[in-house]
Write a protein that holds these residues in place. Structure first.
Motif: not given
Length: 234
Positions: A99-119
């Motif tokens: 559930a956490l993994a699916h939730n994390m994926r949906q949050v990143i897809l909902r806020h795509p700019w966050s992918a630039d900040l990870i790491g």
């Protein structure tokens, strides 16, 4: 050579600044920044644009944050607040992790700019630390011990990031362009000519790319969890 001092909005003695007079609250500023990021992406965020949206001067925003990076830290922590970890005391750890993994994926897809900040940006805010702490608790209660708790958490999050970040990149590449789906499909099929196994997969994927991606994510996630469960058994 002098080492550069590590700084973060969360390491101030008093934490992120709070309003000392009536006006915009830090929560309002962060919410407006998230709206701007969702609409225009990371490149579209500026203190000037944010000030205009809030009908406040850009300089007034510096009472709450010292610079744009501090603002991004605050906003980055907000997306962690949208993630939830189930109670491993009452739910099997695999269900909680899934559930956490699916939730994390949906949050990143909902806020795509966050992918630039990870790491790139430290996840040191209260929401991020809470999710991390709950995830570690989940793996500890599952039976992992010592550093294996950290390794299990890193394995799960790395899978989510590794699958989702390229998906975000592709979505952003095609967001402003309307491709003719039939033409794209025909060109991909042509490129796959001579590769019969690949050709079969191409036809299946293009029936519904979104469903195919969701199925691929779930397949990989189940495989990761199978591997972690096997390590527990040994």
């Amino acid at each position: 050579m002098t080492a550069k001092q590590f700084s973060s909005v969360w390491f101030r003695e008093s934490g992120p600044r709070k309003a000392s007079s009536p006006g915009r609250s830090r929560e309002e500023i962060v919410a407006a920044a998230m709206e701007l990021l969702d609409e225009e992406g990371r490149d579209g965020l500026s203190m000037r644009k944010l000030g205009a949206r809030l009908m406040a001067g850009a300089t007034s925003l510096y009472w709450y944050v010292a610079n744009k990076d501090e603002l991004l830290e605050l906003v980055y922590d907000e997306i962690w607040g949208e993630m939830s970890v189930g109670d491993p005391e009452h739910i099997h750890w695999r269900e909680v992790a899934s559930a956490l993994a699916h939730n994390m994926r949906q949050v990143i897809l909902r806020h795509p700019w966050s992918a630039d900040l990870i790491g790139r940006m430290p996840a040191l805010g209260p929401n991020a630390l809470q999710v991390s702490d709950q995830m570690h608790r989940m793996f500890r209660l599952a039976g992992f011990t010592g550093m294996d708790i950290d390794f299990a958490g890193a394995t799960l999050t790395s899978y989510v990031y590794g699958f989702t970040i390229p998906e975000v990149a592709w979505n952003s590449t095609t967001a402003d362009v309307e491709y003719d789906e039939d033409e794209v499909r025909a060109k991909v099929v042509k490129a796959a000519e001579g590769y019969p196994d690949l050709m079969e997969r191409v036809r299946i994927i293009y029936e519904d790319p979104n469903v195919a991606r969701a199925m691929a994510f779930d397949f990989g996630l189940v495989s990761v969890l199978d591997g972690l469960e096997r390590r527990l058994a040994t």
